[in-house]
Enzyme design. Structure first.
Site, PDB file in Angstrom:
ATOM      1  N   SER A  86       0.820  -1.207   0.000  1.00  0.00           N
ATOM      2  CA  SER A  86       0.000   0.000   0.000  1.00  0.00           C
ATOM      3  C   SER A  86       0.857   1.261   0.000  1.00  0.00           C
ATOM      4  O   SER A  86       1.753   1.379  -0.829  1.00  0.00           O
ATOM      5  CB  SER A  86      -0.950  -0.070   1.193  1.00  0.00           C
ATOM      6  N   LYS A 110       4.330   2.114  -2.269  1.00  0.00           N
ATOM      7  CA  LYS A 110       4.741   3.311  -3.017  1.00  0.00           C
ATOM      8  C   LYS A 110       6.189   3.629  -2.607  1.00  0.00           C
ATOM      9  O   LYS A 110       7.038   3.958  -3.447  1.00  0.00           O
ATOM     10  CB  LYS A 110       3.818   4.500  -2.709  1.00  0.00           C
ATOM     11  N   TRP A 163      -9.967   0.077  -5.342  1.00  0.00           N
ATOM     12  CA  TRP A 163      -9.454   1.411  -5.001  1.00  0.00           C
ATOM     13  C   TRP A 163      -8.030   1.605  -5.562  1.00  0.00           C
ATOM     14  O   TRP A 163      -7.654   2.685  -5.981  1.00  0.00           O
ATOM     15  CB  TRP A 163      -9.477   1.519  -3.473  1.00  0.00           C
ATOM     16  N   HIS A 218      -7.542  -5.813   0.002  1.00  0.00           N
ATOM     17  CA  HIS A 218      -6.316  -5.032   0.201  1.00  0.00           C
ATOM     18  C   HIS A 218      -5.614  -5.545   1.465  1.00  0.00           C
ATOM     19  O   HIS A 218      -6.091  -5.311   2.580  1.00  0.00           O
ATOM     20  CB  HIS A 218      -6.763  -3.581   0.376  1.00  0.00           C
TER      21      HIS A 218
HETATM   22  C1  GTR Z   1      -5.458   4.427   1.541  1.00  0.00           C
HETATM   23  C2  GTR Z   1      -4.870   5.247   0.438  1.00  0.00           C
HETATM   24  C3  GTR Z   1      -4.111   4.352  -0.491  1.00  0.00           C
HETATM   25  C4  GTR Z   1      -3.206   3.382   0.245  1.00  0.00           C
HETATM   26  C5  GTR Z   1      -3.776   2.932   1.571  1.00  0.00           C
HETATM   27  C6  GTR Z   1      -2.791   2.335   2.581  1.00  0.00           C
HETATM   28  O1  GTR Z   1      -6.294   5.089   2.360  1.00  0.00           O
HETATM   29  O2  GTR Z   1      -5.899   5.911  -0.204  1.00  0.00           O
HETATM   30  O3  GTR Z   1      -3.383   5.124  -1.427  1.00  0.00           O
HETATM   31  O4  GTR Z   1      -1.952   3.893   0.399  1.00  0.00           O
HETATM   32  O5  GTR Z   1      -4.373   3.944   2.265  1.00  0.00           O
HETATM   33  O6  GTR Z   1      -1.628   2.696   2.641  1.00  0.00           O
HETATM   34  O7  GTR Z   1      -3.242   1.516   3.371  1.00  0.00           O
END
Ligand code: GTR
Length: 406
Positions: A246, A250, A337, A387
């Site tokens: 997540s 990045k 997402w 996720h």
């Molecule tokens: C979310 C965000 C994503 C992702 C995620 C995370 O809320 O919108 O880009 O990075 O968090 O890191 O769990």
């Protein structure tokens, strides 16, 4: 956090037409046909763009850094592993911060290849091992993680163990190193603390518009951990695969792009601003991410909010900066997402840079079925589920990394 104020597109038919910049045509319009020209004429300008307009530039060098072995045990994880906890201290302008790397290494390998990646809720959250030191750094509160008043306690020990398949990693012949990401830069829109604050001159409280946001700061921390690995005799620093999930995916991608010492890079569900193509505007968009998390990217990146057309790059070119080193992009079916298709296409379009090095990548625009991984130098899978980081993900990473590291 609510995203209700933003319109989110989840329909493929509503993805706009867009022109994807060609990684093999430079900004002056010249075609790149060899790896030598890629290195000389294209990679530097792309890198510079991502550095100054997306993640932000690290302003300067540290004055010094030091390492301290806080704890070591050769009989960890029921005798299967060596555990080390190492404190790294970074010094600049007479200010310092410290972070702790938790390391597990297979005992039967003298200098082990490792996976390394940040955790969200403290080193003690990734395992039930009662010897793991609890960080006293700031954390976001989380009911699920038993974190109140922004501090960790014994109550969150092991609560994230399901995301870290340590036994499978060790059995596969790899070590695992992890750091609590908040020890480098607390994940909040406040630049007065964390690593940024060491570099300020006078009363500065914010990075300049082209300087590092939090993702670049976390990537910087991964590189400092790499500095440590280079002098640990039990670790093979030429075989470090940087991993992240997540927002931390990045960070692992940017770390892999900006530090060529990483032998391989894994993006687990990294989504917008990570592996996913921004110009598809599917799921999370630049406007959403830069509004919800204004501290993650450099200020210059906000120029592209609701203005993706103006971007002269896209995230496939971030992936291409990792070439020719192995790269794994992983998605999850229920993680719309993060735009799984955008993550896949990004890996596909990056593959043409790998081809310059005669490395194989993703050769078709057709996504593979769920749970059918493609293992090449550029790898991809989409698994069932949400996720998250699952055992399935780690099983794939271990198989893939074994193919080039063992
Ligand atoms: C979310 C965000 C994503 C992702 C995620 C995370 O809320 O919108 O880009 O990075 O968090 O890191 O769990």
């Amino acid at each position: 956090m609510s995203f209700a104020q933003f319109e989110t597109n989840y329909e493929e038919s509503k993805v706009p037409e867009f022109n994807l910049p060609d990684p093999l045509t430079n900004f002056a319009g010249e075609k790149i046909t060899t790896s030598a020209d890629w290195v000389k004429k294209r990679r530097p300008e792309l890198f510079e763009f991502f550095e100054n307009k997306v993640y932000g530039k690290v302003p300067n060098d540290l004055d010094s850094m030091s390492f301290k072995l806080l704890e070591e045990n050769t009989n960890a994880l029921n005798g299967k592993a060596r555990r080390k906890q190492v404190e790294v201290t970074l010094v600049k302008n007479k200010k310092s911060i410290s972070f702790t790397i938790l390391i597990y290494l297979p005992k039967d390998i003298s200098a082990a290849p490792i996976f390394m990646g940040y955790n969200f809720f403290g080193n003690h959250s990734i395992t039930t091992d009662s010897n793991v030191i609890i960080s006293d750094a700031w954390s976001m509160n989380s009911e699920a993680m038993s974190i109140n008043e922004h501090r960790f306690t014994e109550a969150s020990r092991g609560l994230r163990a399901h995301r870290w398949a340590i036994d499978k990693i060790i059995a596969g012949g790899f070590g695992l190193a992890t750091i609590y990401y908040g020890e480098i830069d607390p994940d909040k829109h406040d630049f007065t603390d964390g690593i940024h604050s060491l570099f300020y001159t006078d009363a500065q409280e914010n990075p300049e518009t082209h300087e590092w946001g939090s993702i670049a700061a976390w990537a910087f921390g991964l590189s400092r951990a790499m500095d440590y690995f280079e002098q640990d005799e039990h670790i093979n620093a030429k075989k470090v695969v940087v991993f992240g999930h997540s927002r931390l995916g990045k960070a692992s991608l940017w770390a892999g792009a900006s530090d060529e010492r990483f032998a391989g890079v894994i993006s687990n569900n990294s989504g917008c601003g990570g592996a996913a193509l921004s110009k598809r505007k599917f799921g999370e968009t630049l406007n959403v991410i830069n509004t919800s998390f204004p501290h993650w990217f450099c200020k210059n990146f906000k120029k592209y909010n609701n203005n993706e057309e103006a971007l002269p790059v896209d995230q496939h070119e971030l992936l291409a900066l990792i070439a020719p080193r192995p790269l794994y992009v992983a998605s999850a079916q229920d993680d719309q997402w993060a735009d799984p298709k955008g993550e896949f296409l990004s890996a596909y379009h990056a593959s043409k840079v790998y081809a310059l090095y005669e490395k194989k990548g993703i050769s078709s625009t057709q996504m593979p079925p769920v749970n059918s991984p493609i293992h090449k130098t550029v790898s991809y899978h989409i698994r069932t589920g949400k996720h998250d980081v699952t055992d399935y993900d780690w099983e794939q990473y271990v198989i893939w990394a074994s193919s080039f590291l063992n």
